[in-house]
Design an enzyme around this catalytic site. Structure first.
Site, PDB file in Angstrom:
ATOM      1  N   CYS A 199       0.855  -1.192   0.000  1.00  7.04           N
ATOM      2  CA  CYS A 199       0.000   0.000   0.000  1.00  7.04           C
ATOM      3  C   CYS A 199       0.892   1.244   0.000  1.00  7.04           C
ATOM      4  O   CYS A 199       2.000   1.234   0.538  1.00  7.04           O
ATOM      5  CB  CYS A 199      -0.906   0.013   1.231  1.00  7.04           C
ATOM      6  SG  CYS A 199      -2.046   1.422   1.234  1.00  7.04           S
TER       7      CYS A 199
ATOM      8  N   ASP B 289       0.453   3.733   1.677  1.00  6.78           N
ATOM      9  CA  ASP B 289       0.415   4.320   3.021  1.00  6.78           C
ATOM     10  C   ASP B 289       1.828   4.578   3.563  1.00  6.78           C
ATOM     11  O   ASP B 289       2.676   3.684   3.547  1.00  6.78           O
ATOM     12  CB  ASP B 289      -0.339   3.356   3.952  1.00  6.78           C
ATOM     13  CG  ASP B 289      -0.703   4.006   5.283  1.00  6.78           C
ATOM     14  OD1 ASP B 289       0.227   4.421   6.015  1.00  6.78           O
ATOM     15  OD2 ASP B 289      -1.908   4.099   5.582  1.00  6.78           O
TER      16      ASP B 289
ATOM     17  N   ARG C  19       2.965   4.718   6.379  1.00  3.15           N
ATOM     18  CA  ARG C  19       3.368   3.999   7.601  1.00  3.15           C
ATOM     19  C   ARG C  19       3.815   2.570   7.352  1.00  3.15           C
ATOM     20  O   ARG C  19       4.117   1.838   8.293  1.00  3.15           O
ATOM     21  CB  ARG C  19       2.186   4.012   8.593  1.00  3.15           C
ATOM     22  CG  ARG C  19       1.775   5.401   9.025  1.00  3.15           C
ATOM     23  CD  ARG C  19       0.408   5.414   9.654  1.00  3.15           C
ATOM     24  NE  ARG C  19      -0.644   5.043   8.696  1.00  3.15           N
ATOM     25  CZ  ARG C  19      -1.945   4.981   9.002  1.00  3.15           C
ATOM     26  NH1 ARG C  19      -2.349   5.244  10.225  1.00  3.15           N
ATOM     27  NH2 ARG C  19      -2.828   4.638   8.078  1.00  3.15           N
TER      28      ARG C  19
ATOM     29  N   HIS D 190      -2.267  -3.824   4.984  1.00  2.00           N
ATOM     30  CA  HIS D 190      -2.135  -3.443   6.391  1.00  2.00           C
ATOM     31  C   HIS D 190      -3.505  -3.185   6.990  1.00  2.00           C
ATOM     32  O   HIS D 190      -4.410  -2.682   6.313  1.00  2.00           O
ATOM     33  CB  HIS D 190      -1.240  -2.205   6.538  1.00  2.00           C
ATOM     34  CG  HIS D 190      -1.808  -0.969   5.917  1.00  2.00           C
ATOM     35  ND1 HIS D 190      -2.424   0.018   6.656  1.00  2.00           N
ATOM     36  CD2 HIS D 190      -1.893  -0.578   4.619  1.00  2.00           C
ATOM     37  CE1 HIS D 190      -2.833   0.975   5.839  1.00  2.00           C
ATOM     38  NE2 HIS D 190      -2.535   0.643   4.598  1.00  2.00           N
TER      39      HIS D 190
ATOM     40  N   CYS E 182      -6.321   0.065   6.654  1.00  2.00           N
ATOM     41  CA  CYS E 182      -6.063   0.633   5.326  1.00  2.00           C
ATOM     42  C   CYS E 182      -7.226   1.538   4.879  1.00  2.00           C
ATOM     43  O   CYS E 182      -8.374   1.091   4.778  1.00  2.00           O
ATOM     44  CB  CYS E 182      -5.866  -0.493   4.312  1.00  2.00           C
ATOM     45  SG  CYS E 182      -5.453   0.115   2.663  1.00  2.00           S
TER      46      CYS E 182
HETATM   47 CO    CO Z   1      -3.497   1.286   2.917  1.00  2.00          CO
END
Ligand code: CO
Length: 217
Positions: free
Chosen positions: A44, A46, A48, A100, A103
């Site tokens: 992803c 993302d 993090r 994750h 998400c």
């Molecule tokens: Co995500």
């Protein structure tokens, strides 16, 4: 242009270069000669979930493709180009789809809110929800249903990888390619191996198995 955060990034880079050279004077020289990563990461976007940090690996070890909600969309030329290059040129041994919990892309797929352009991307995750509706509808707790959809989405992407001719050709050629599905926990840093690993097309519905010839060596 006074922008302390932005300038800090460049200062950090200089510090990092010195740190790496301190550990190994030839570090950049060696890396500049080429890459032979054993892993392709489809994760992803993302911020993090950085592939190297969470797996304790260094630059050169993981070839990375990231998008919203770690999707393997079979018409996505970007993903397909990365996959082709990783499998056929870099000869990676593992492809890891890493989602994750928490998400935002998956969460958006569970709602009806219109998000503009991104609706088109989220649509792919809504299809995963629909495909697993009978299981998901039984989970009354919203958080647990969300977590389960994150897992089912990763599993669906692993299967979609297996449906590509790129992966099936590697299996036909017995290169030892394995594909895996993981979910990373934002709140504890732990990776949950979904145990959906595959090293052949045998788990695939026959409809998706392609007739391929072994590549002459
Ligand atoms: Co995500």
């Amino acid at each position: 242009m006074p922008n302390t955060y932005y300038n800090k990034l460049l200062a950090n880079n200089k510090e990092w270069v010195e740190e790496m050279k301190g550990k190994d004077e030839t570090y950049f020289e060696k890396l500049s000669k080429g890459q032979q990563p054993p892993v392709l990461w489809i994760g992803c976007a993302d911020s993090r979930v950085p592939a190297n940090q969470i797996t304790g690996t260094l630059p050169g070890e993981i070839f990375v493709h990231r998008n919203i909600a770690n999707m393997v969309v079979h018409t996505d030329m970007n993903m397909l180009s990365v996959l082709d290059y990783a499998v056929n040129h870099l000869k990676v041994k593992h492809i890891i789809v890493c989602g994750h919990y928490g998400c935002g892309g998956v969460q958006a797929a569970m709602q009806n809110k219109s998000l503009g352009l991104i609706n088109k991307w989220i649509r792919n995750i809504k299809e995963v929800y629909k495909d697993n509706y009978t299981e998901l509808i039984k989970i009354s707790d919203d958080q647990k249903r969300f977590d389960r959809l994150v897992e089912l989405n990763v599993k669906a992407q692993v299967y979609d990888l297996a449906k590509t001719s790129i992966v099936q050709q590697a299996w036909k050629d017995e290169t030892g390619l394995q594909i895996h599905g993981w979910v990373y926990g934002l709140n504890d840093g732990i990776i949950n191996d979904l145990k959906v690993s595959m090293d052949s097309a045998e788990h695939l519905n026959n409809l998706f198995r392609l007739d391929l010839e072994k590549t002459p060596v």
